[in-house]
Design a protein around this motif. Structure first.
Motif, short mmCIF file in Angstrom:
data_model
loop_
_atom_site.label_atom_id
_atom_site.label_comp_id
_atom_site.label_asym_id
_atom_site.label_seq_id
_atom_site.Cartn_x
_atom_site.Cartn_y
_atom_site.Cartn_z
N ASP A 1 0.81 -1.43 0.01
CA ASP A 1 0.36 0.06 0.08
C ASP A 1 0.57 1.28 0.02
O ASP A 1 0.82 2.26 -0.71
N GLN A 2 1.93 1.33 0.67
CA GLN A 2 2.44 2.67 -0.01
C GLN A 2 3.28 2.67 -0.69
O GLN A 2 3.73 4.21 -1.75
N ILE A 3 3.69 1.39 -1.70
CA ILE A 3 4.35 1.74 -3.14
C ILE A 3 3.33 3.06 -3.84
O ILE A 3 3.12 3.09 -4.52
N LEU A 4 1.72 1.52 -3.70
CA LEU A 4 0.62 2.18 -4.42
C LEU A 4 0.74 3.87 -4.54
O LEU A 4 0.35 4.40 -5.25
N ARG A 5 0.75 4.16 -2.60
CA ARG A 5 0.44 5.43 -2.93
C ARG A 5 1.01 5.98 -3.26
O ARG A 5 1.91 7.67 -3.43
N GLY A 6 2.44 5.70 -3.02
CA GLY A 6 3.43 6.84 -3.45
C GLY A 6 4.53 7.16 -2.29
O GLY A 6 5.51 7.97 -2.79
N ASP A 7 4.26 6.69 -0.95
CA ASP A 7 5.06 6.42 0.04
C ASP A 7 6.75 6.23 0.04
O ASP A 7 7.92 6.77 -0.41
N ASP B 1 13.31 3.26 -4.42
CA ASP B 1 13.36 3.24 -2.70
C ASP B 1 14.26 1.71 -2.15
O ASP B 1 13.29 0.62 -2.23
N GLU B 2 14.64 1.96 -1.24
CA GLU B 2 14.56 0.49 0.00
C GLU B 2 13.51 0.18 0.43
O GLU B 2 13.53 1.95 1.40
N VAL B 3 13.65 -0.80 0.73
CA VAL B 3 11.88 -0.77 1.46
C VAL B 3 13.00 -1.50 3.19
O VAL B 3 13.81 -2.19 3.34
N GLN C 1 21.47 -8.16 -4.91
CA GLN C 1 22.22 -8.72 -4.05
C GLN C 1 23.34 -8.64 -3.32
O GLN C 1 24.18 -7.67 -3.89
N GLY C 2 23.82 -8.18 -1.97
CA GLY C 2 24.74 -7.40 -0.84
C GLY C 2 24.77 -6.22 -1.03
O GLY C 2 25.08 -5.94 0.05
N SER C 3 23.32 -5.70 -1.03
CA SER C 3 22.09 -4.68 -0.41
C SER C 3 21.22 -4.64 -0.62
O SER C 3 21.07 -3.51 0.56
N GLY C 4 20.05 -4.76 -0.68
CA GLY C 4 18.68 -4.41 -0.20
C GLY C 4 17.29 -4.65 -0.95
O GLY C 4 17.91 -5.15 -2.22
N THR C 5 17.10 -4.36 -0.77
CA THR C 5 15.92 -5.43 -1.72
C THR C 5 14.96 -3.36 -1.94
O THR C 5 14.41 -2.86 -1.34
N TYR C 6 14.85 -3.34 -2.66
CA TYR C 6 14.72 -1.57 -3.93
C TYR C 6 13.01 -2.34 -4.24
O TYR C 6 12.63 -3.49 -4.67
N VAL C 7 11.79 -0.96 -4.28
CA VAL C 7 10.77 -0.67 -4.87
C VAL C 7 10.86 -0.95 -6.82
O VAL C 7 12.53 -0.24 -7.13
#
Length: 246
Positions: A20-26, A31-33, A67-73
Motif C-alpha cells: 500500500d505504501q508503494i501504490l500510494r507513492g510513499d 527506494d529501499e524497503v 545482492q549485497g545491497s538490499g530490497t528496492y521498489v
C-alpha cells in the motif's frame, strides 16, 4: 453485507502494508524497503516471517532484491485503464465514463482454456463462469474483453450468469456477493495479430496487430478472484506511466 475475511497471516499483513505504501507513492521506484532484520523488529515477528513478506512482494513484481545491497521498489508499468475503472466504480458506483457503454455478448459456464485455468488455480473442475463484452464509445470499439471466475465465485454470484449489464461493475458485485475483497492485481501484456473473431468485433482488417492484456485480481488472502483478458485495437491507449527524469 459482505462477510469479514479471516485474519491474514502475519507475513501478508506486512507485505500488504508495504504494498500500500508503494501504490500510494510513499515508497517510490528505487527506494529501499525495510530489511528483514528491521521488519522482524518493527512487527515483532521472526526473520523467516519477515523474509516471506519480502518474497510475497517480489512475486507481485513490486520489489527486487539486489545482492549485497538490499530490497528496492521496482519501476512499475501499470494497466492504468484497469485501475481507473475499478477506482471509478468504488467512488461513483459506475464503471464507465459518459459516452462509453458495454454490450455483453455472452455469459455463463464454459470449460476454461488452459491459460485461464492456470490463472484461476483450477485443477480437476475446469468449469468457470465467463462474461464477454465489447466496450464502445462514439468512435467505435474500445476493447473486447472476457472476465473469468472460478466455480465457487459463480455459485455465490449468480448475476454473473445473466447477460444483463452489472451497473456497479463485475468486481464490485463479486466483492459484495462473496465477501472477498480485491486487494491487488497483476498484468501481463503482449502484442500479436488479431484472430478473425477479434478483427470482426473490433472492425479491423484481417491480421491487424492488437494488444493483449491479461489481468488477474487477487483477494486479501492472495487467492485469484478474477481473470480478465482484454484485446485492444490499434490507436486505443491501454497504458500510461509517469516517472521522474532525475
Amino acid at each position: 453485507m459482505p462477510r469479514i475475511e479471516e485474519a491474514q497471516p502475519k507475513y501478508l499483513q506486512i507485505a500488504h502494508f508495504i504494498r500500500d505504501q508503494i501504490l500510494r507513492g510513499d515508497l517510490r521506484p528505487g527506494d529501499e524497503v525495510p530489511s528483514e532484520r528491521q521488519l522482524a523488529a518493527d512487527w515483532k515477528v521472526s526473520r523467516p516471517t519477515a523474509a516471506r513478506s519480502l518474497e510475497a512482494l517480489s512475486h507481485q513484481g513490486l520489489v527486487e532484491k539486489r545482492q549485497g545491497s538490499g530490497t528496492y521498489v521496482r519501476s512499475l508499468e501499470v494497466n492504468r485503464r484497469a485501475r481507473e475503472l475499478y477506482g471509478r466504480a468504488r467512488q461513483t458506483g459506475k464503471i464507465y465514463t459518459a459516452g462509453e457503454y458495454a454490450v455483453i455478448t455472452s455469459a455463463g459456464w464454459l470449460d476454461a482454456p488452459d491459460h485461464v485455468a492456470e490463472a484461476l488455480g483450477l485443477t480437476k473442475d475446469r468449469r468457470a463462469v465467463h462474461r464477454r463484452r465489447v466496450t464502445n464509445n462514439q468512435d467505435g470499439p474500445i476493447t473486447l474483453s472476457t472476465s473469468w471466475f472460478a466455480p465457487d465465485v459463480g455459485q455465490r454470484a449468480p448475476r454473473l450468469l445473466d447477460p444483463e449489464r452489472i451497473q456497479e461493475g463485475t468486481l464490485m458485485y463479486v466483492e459484495s456477493a462473496t465477501g472477498r475483497q480485491g486487494s491487488y492485481a497483476e498484468d501481463r501484456l503482449c502484442a500479436r495479430s488479431a484472430t478473425e473473431e477479434e478483427a470482426v468485433v473490433l472492425h479491423l482488417a484481417s491480421g491487424s496487430a492488437v494488444l493483449i492484456v491479461h489481468h488477474v485480481v487477487f483477494d486479501l488472502q492472495d487467492r485469484p478472484l478474477e481473470f480478465a483478458e482484454a484485446t485492444y485495437p490499434p490507436n486505443r491507449w491501454a497504458l500510461e506511466q509517469g516517472y521522474p527524469l532525475a
